[in-house]
Write a protein that holds these residues in place. Structure first.
Motif: not given
Ligand SMILES: Nc1ncnc2c1ncn2[C@@H]1O[C@H](COP(=O)(O)OP(=O)(O)OP(=O)(O)O)[C@@H](O)[C@H]1O
Ligand SMILES: [Mg+2]
Length: 203
Positions: A28-29, A177-180, A163-165
């Protein structure tokens, strides 16, 4: 041109490379509006080499329309003749109904979810599959449930799901999860210079 983001890209690269080698998974981004999630998805999807790419972008006005997002993602596969034939019959019937290819409504949600997983696995032959889901916060609930069901079962498949949210909308059951966040200063400088040339130091 993507500036900075080498740490984020290397996480995405690893998920994609592992999937190509048969150990699939999801990531998840997560970030605020304009943080650069879509830009990262685009860059990552281009790094899968021969891997197939299937893509969907959640649409706010379709958030209440059951299976609208799945229809977007799977139409390039399910819309071509014969693609659904490899699925066990109960799954095939459920997916066909969910995608509006047969009468019967939503039917059994488990069979739809299992069918989506089977179809993604089929679509991954021969070189693997990168499944790109942007704006997940607007994906309708029925599609989201089926997608996340599949995302949790990719460990032995050649499928990567990215997945980008936006914001804090939940993406249940995907542990990576990658925190952008904002760009680092050097990358932000490069980006500014590329768009506006040399700027006065105060600016
Ligand atoms: N690392 C980067 N290098 C160059 N341009 C970038 C970078 N990150 C983002 N951009 C640009 O900034 C703009 C906003 O980025 P993007 O659309 O990816 O944000 P987002 O997180 O997807 O936002 P939203 O939540 O609204 O969808 C785009 O024009 C994109 O091309
Ligand atoms: Mg975006």
């Amino acid at each position: 041109m993507l500036y900075g983001r080498s740490a984020e890209i290397s996480v995405l690269d690893e998920v994609i490379t592992r999937a190509r080698d048969g150990a699939g998974g999801a990531v998840v981004l997560r970030g605020e509006a304009g943080a650069g999630k879509t830009a990262l998805l685009d860059a990552a999807a281009a790094r899968g080499g021969a891997m197939r790419v299937l893509r969907l972008t959640g649409v706010e006005s379709e958030s209440d329309l059951a299976f609208a997002a799945l229809h977007q993602l799977l139409w390039p596969v399910a819309g071509s003749p014969g693609a659904l034939d490899a699925l066990p019959e109960p799954q095939r019937l459920a997916v066909r109904a969910a995608l509006g290819l047969a009468a019967g409504g939503a039917g059994d949600r488990f069979l739809v979810a299992a069918g989506v997983l089977s179809l993604l696995v089929e679509a991954a032959a021969p070189d693997g599959l990168v499944c790109v889901v942007d704006d997940f916060q607007w994906v309708d609930r029925a599609s989201a449930d089926a997608l996340l069901f599949a995302a949790r079962r990719l460990a032995t498949e050649r499928v990567a799901m990215l997945l980008a949210v936006r914001g804090d909308a939940p993406v249940k059951g995907v542990p990576l999860t990658v925190e952008v966040r904002g760009l680092a200063e050097a990358a932000a400088d490069e980006l500014l210079a590329s768009r506006h040339g040399a700027l006065p130091v105060q600016v």
